[in-house]
Enzyme design. Structure first.
Site, PDB file in Angstrom:
ATOM      1  N   CYS A 181       0.815  -1.223   0.000  1.00 41.00           N
ATOM      2  CA  CYS A 181       0.000   0.000   0.000  1.00 41.00           C
ATOM      3  C   CYS A 181       0.844   1.267   0.000  1.00 41.00           C
ATOM      4  O   CYS A 181       0.635   2.180  -0.814  1.00 41.00           O
ATOM      5  CB  CYS A 181      -0.971  -0.010   1.174  1.00 41.00           C
ATOM      6  SG  CYS A 181      -0.214   0.021   2.817  1.00 41.00           S
ATOM      7  N   HIS A 227      -2.573   1.135   6.947  1.00 38.57           N
ATOM      8  CA  HIS A 227      -2.943   1.099   5.530  1.00 38.57           C
ATOM      9  C   HIS A 227      -3.089   2.513   4.987  1.00 38.57           C
ATOM     10  O   HIS A 227      -3.562   3.408   5.680  1.00 38.57           O
ATOM     11  CB  HIS A 227      -4.259   0.345   5.338  1.00 38.57           C
ATOM     12  CG  HIS A 227      -4.615   0.112   3.907  1.00 38.57           C
ATOM     13  ND1 HIS A 227      -3.744  -0.438   2.991  1.00 38.57           N
ATOM     14  CD2 HIS A 227      -5.766   0.376   3.213  1.00 38.57           C
ATOM     15  CE1 HIS A 227      -4.338  -0.526   1.810  1.00 38.57           C
ATOM     16  NE2 HIS A 227      -5.558  -0.038   1.926  1.00 38.57           N
ATOM     17  N   GLU A 239      -5.884   1.940  -4.364  1.00 42.30           N
ATOM     18  CA  GLU A 239      -5.113   1.321  -3.285  1.00 42.30           C
ATOM     19  C   GLU A 239      -4.546  -0.020  -3.724  1.00 42.30           C
ATOM     20  O   GLU A 239      -5.047  -0.663  -4.650  1.00 42.30           O
ATOM     21  CB  GLU A 239      -5.999   1.092  -2.063  1.00 42.30           C
ATOM     22  CG  GLU A 239      -7.162   0.135  -2.333  1.00 42.30           C
ATOM     23  CD  GLU A 239      -7.924  -0.253  -1.079  1.00 42.30           C
ATOM     24  OE1 GLU A 239      -7.416  -0.048   0.030  1.00 42.30           O
ATOM     25  OE2 GLU A 239      -9.059  -0.770  -1.234  1.00 42.30           O
TER      26      GLU A 239
END
Length: 262
Positions: A181, A227, A239
């Site tokens: 990420c 994240h 993402e």
């Protein structure tokens, strides 16, 4: 054949029971009308812009129709596969093993059917997630209204991140063909000449904090401490979500922290 086995296999097959009725979108091209004498130039310009917008909408509709057709095929295939496994279980109903070897073989077949049904359901879910990601990407293209200036660093980073759609998530990877990420947003901003820290835990301190009401494409979005996503506008983010998934477009969450790279 045991009742629990049939019940499990039947529940899996029921996920795909019935027929999927999906309408067909009108994708016929716009018919160009002849210019009317005496109308002002501004009218013709506005009409041309409107025709271009309609043509773009029809192209998106054609892509949506193709995705929905694939959804229908996916549904029918999952229905066929899970039905076949259930039929095999019913066909095995009369089996009455009369020795240990036959009993082990019957148990082996039951276990194999359960594994196969489980695999069919997981494969169908993966296909559904891919179709949903494609639809969200089309929704993003159709609804672009509040994008940053085309040559701004945020716009360059957004375009870079979107160019990686479909690349696999790999923990610790920073591109250009696989990402985690934080690796994705770091790589995307690097294409715009903006350095970011490597990890999510450091990136959450990059730039300046932004309230949700003022979020813009290019902002870093943190749904939780581990994240990071990138806002792309229209309530969507791009993402690299987790192991086993690919870079995709997702909806913007509600409980988030936002940072805007300087």
């Amino acid at each position: 054949m045991t009742a629990p086995e049939v019940e499990i296999l039947s529940r899996a097959h029921a996920l795909f029971s019935g027929r999927q009725a999906v309408g067909v979108l009108d994708t016929a091209p716009a018919v160009a009308s002849s210019p009317r004498e005496g109308l002002p130039t501004a009218y013709h310009r506005a009409a041309d812009r409107r025709r271009t917008e309609l043509d773009g909408a029809r192209r998106v509709d054609a892509e949506v129709s193709a995705i929905l057709a694939r959804v229908q095929r996916d549904h029918r295939e999952a229905q066929r596969q899970t039905r076949a496994v259930l039929d095999a279980a019913h066909a095995d109903a009369a089996a009455t093993p009369d020795n240990p070897v036959a009993q082990r073989e019957l148990l082996r077949r039951r276990a194999a059917r359960l594994r196969a049904q489980h695999a069919h359901v997981l494969a169908a879910r993966r296909r559904a997630r891919r179709r949903l990601a494609l639809l969200r990407a089309l929704g993003y293209r159709r609804g672009q209204r509040r994008l940053p200036a085309p040559n701004s660093r945020a716009a360059l980073a957004v375009r870079a991140a979107l160019s990686r759609l479909g690349c696999p998530y790999v923990w610790g990877a920073t591109g250009p063909d696989r990402f985690d990420c934080s690796g994705l947003v770091k790589w995307a901003y690097a294409q715009a000449g903006v350095p970011l820290h490597r990890t999510t835990y450091d990136q959450i301190n990059d730039g300046i904090p932004v309230p949700r009401s003022q979020i813009r494409p290019g902002d870093l979005v943190f749904p939780h401490a581990g994240h990071v996503q990138m806002a792309i506008g229209n309530g969507l983010v791009v993402e690299a979500p987790y192991s086993g998934a690919n870079v995709r477009i997702s909806r913007l969450g509600s409980d988030i922290a936002i940072r805007r790279p300087a």
